[in-house]
Design a protein around this motif. Sequence first.
Motif, PDB file in Angstrom:
ATOM      1  N   GLU A  21      21.975  45.693  -5.263  1.00  0.00           N
ATOM      2  CA  GLU A  21      23.043  44.261  -5.019  1.00  0.00           C
ATOM      3  C   GLU A  21      22.073  42.795  -5.520  1.00  0.00           C
ATOM      4  OE1 GLU A  21      24.756  43.305  -1.663  1.00  0.00           O
ATOM      5  OE2 GLU A  21      26.962  42.364  -2.796  1.00  0.00           O
ATOM      6  N   ALA A  22      22.381  43.008  -6.738  1.00  0.00           N
ATOM      7  CA  ALA A  22      22.131  41.306  -6.701  1.00  0.00           C
ATOM      8  C   ALA A  22      20.584  41.274  -7.458  1.00  0.00           C
ATOM      9  CB  ALA A  22      21.169  40.114  -5.594  1.00  0.00           C
ATOM     10  N   LEU A  23      19.994  42.317  -7.844  1.00  0.00           N
ATOM     11  CA  LEU A  23      18.975  43.043  -8.175  1.00  0.00           C
ATOM     12  C   LEU A  23      19.647  43.068 -10.107  1.00  0.00           C
ATOM     13  CD1 LEU A  23      17.211  46.139  -7.152  1.00  0.00           C
ATOM     14  CD2 LEU A  23      16.215  43.580  -7.374  1.00  0.00           C
ATOM     15  N   ALA A  24      18.228  42.256 -11.239  1.00  0.00           N
ATOM     16  CA  ALA A  24      18.104  42.449 -12.360  1.00  0.00           C
ATOM     17  C   ALA A  24      18.736  43.626 -13.364  1.00  0.00           C
ATOM     18  CB  ALA A  24      17.187  42.143 -12.803  1.00  0.00           C
ATOM     19  N   PRO A  25      19.412  43.798 -14.180  1.00  0.00           N
ATOM     20  CA  PRO A  25      20.227  45.194 -14.472  1.00  0.00           C
ATOM     21  C   PRO A  25      19.152  45.771 -15.326  1.00  0.00           C
ATOM     22  CG  PRO A  25      21.356  43.024 -15.387  1.00  0.00           C
ATOM     23  CD  PRO A  25      19.866  42.920 -15.026  1.00  0.00           C
ATOM     24  N   ALA A  26      17.973  45.402 -15.835  1.00  0.00           N
ATOM     25  CA  ALA A  26      17.132  46.887 -16.226  1.00  0.00           C
ATOM     26  C   ALA A  26      16.192  47.211 -14.725  1.00  0.00           C
ATOM     27  CB  ALA A  26      15.470  46.218 -16.278  1.00  0.00           C
ATOM     28  N   ALA A  27      16.690  46.662 -13.610  1.00  0.00           N
ATOM     29  CA  ALA A  27      16.051  47.259 -12.429  1.00  0.00           C
ATOM     30  C   ALA A  27      16.849  47.817 -11.517  1.00  0.00           C
ATOM     31  CB  ALA A  27      15.692  46.106 -11.377  1.00  0.00           C
ATOM     32  N   LYS A  28      18.234  47.721 -11.452  1.00  0.00           N
ATOM     33  CA  LYS A  28      19.440  48.193 -11.063  1.00  0.00           C
ATOM     34  C   LYS A  28      19.791  49.934 -11.669  1.00  0.00           C
ATOM     35  CE  LYS A  28      22.462  44.596 -10.279  1.00  0.00           C
ATOM     36  NZ  LYS A  28      24.412  44.865  -9.536  1.00  0.00           N
ATOM     37  N   GLU A  29      19.251  49.660 -13.563  1.00  0.00           N
ATOM     38  CA  GLU A  29      19.216  50.859 -13.798  1.00  0.00           C
ATOM     39  C   GLU A  29      18.585  51.355 -13.396  1.00  0.00           C
ATOM     40  OE1 GLU A  29      18.942  51.865 -18.585  1.00  0.00           O
ATOM     41  OE2 GLU A  29      19.831  50.343 -18.105  1.00  0.00           O
ATOM     42  N   ARG A  30      16.518  51.670 -13.641  1.00  0.00           N
ATOM     43  CA  ARG A  30      15.413  52.067 -13.428  1.00  0.00           C
ATOM     44  C   ARG A  30      16.217  52.884 -11.401  1.00  0.00           C
ATOM     45  NH1 ARG A  30       9.977  52.142 -12.573  1.00  0.00           N
ATOM     46  NH2 ARG A  30       9.666  53.886 -11.559  1.00  0.00           N
ATOM     47  N   ILE A  31      16.987  52.355 -10.264  1.00  0.00           N
ATOM     48  CA  ILE A  31      17.137  52.768  -9.411  1.00  0.00           C
ATOM     49  C   ILE A  31      17.983  53.762  -9.079  1.00  0.00           C
ATOM     50  CG2 ILE A  31      17.652  52.120  -7.638  1.00  0.00           C
ATOM     51  CD1 ILE A  31      16.053  48.876  -7.587  1.00  0.00           C
TER      52      ILE A  31
END
Lengths: 239, 103
Positions: A21-31
């Motif tokens: 939640e609230a993370l940038a799209p690239a970080a979301k995708e990676r996680i």
Amino acid sequence: MSIFRKRQAQNVSEWLEIATEALAPAAKERIRADIASHYDEAVDEHFQNGLPMPAAHAAALAELGDAKIAARRFRRAHLTQSELWHVACLLQYALLYGRSGVGLVLNLGFCWFFWLMVPASGGRVSFGNILGHVLVALILVCSLADFILAKRKSASPIVPWLVLIQSLRYLLFGMLILTCLAWQDEIEVRASVPLALFTFGYSLFHFQLRNKLGKAGEDWMGESVAARNEIPPDKPVAS
Amino acid sequence: MNFKGSLATLILQNLSRGPNHGYRIAQEIKTQSKGVLDFKEGTLYPALHGLEGKGLINSATRDENGRTRRYYRLTEKGKKALVREREDLLQFSGAVSLILQEA
């Protein structure tokens, strides 16, 4: 039933939604990629060890732990959406105003304003006066460095430096306000304590942002441009 | 057992034996400690990503048996950091053991 009841993930999709939640799209995708792969491995192993499929899923989910705790830790390691937006603003400022010299003129104006705030020496050598002038000079150096960086052709490598310069500039500004407070008794200067605290807080925010920008493997540069054009701050990104 | 702060060192130690993926890292730490060092696996990835951000490890994806796995590898900077961290941790645990044995 309490309205403050802790939100618990019922499946891995919900777990990921909370954790990213609230993370940038690239970080979301990676996680998402990392956790999904991990979860699939765990489910397979539990299933091979004899658990029925629903129990294997439940066990794998339990092993991931509390999604909120993971979310807090992920936010320390990755850029959030609002931080990304902030970086995008800095980048746009550098490209639009920094390169044309408008930013330098504005910064010189600020330096002049800060110089007026320096405690008067009253004809004698005063520590407050010397410190004030040194701080204004350092703020001026930061502004010039900002201008020189913005003139560079490639924008990508300059952003972490721009963020670092912003951090230093706000830190110096906060110190200048405190110098004025320490050597002057004027009430309007005393009223600027919240401003000094704000500048220190803002400076700290920039320092931690600078640390996060050092992260490998995230295309924050391309994303920040997109964020500036498309996504307002704090708006959650649809998964 | 709570071993907050030392997870990063344990990850580096695990990777000193060669590249590994997240799930295997978690399982090996648990197995090697005979289940004493039990942690929630969702917290492993913030630690891995943090180490990667510091340049102590790097990663690359690899397709194996129809599954995409991200393998983490220790960098030169990570090897140096591991030597320092391992010394500190051994010194700390040695000191604690001395005190507890006396009691």
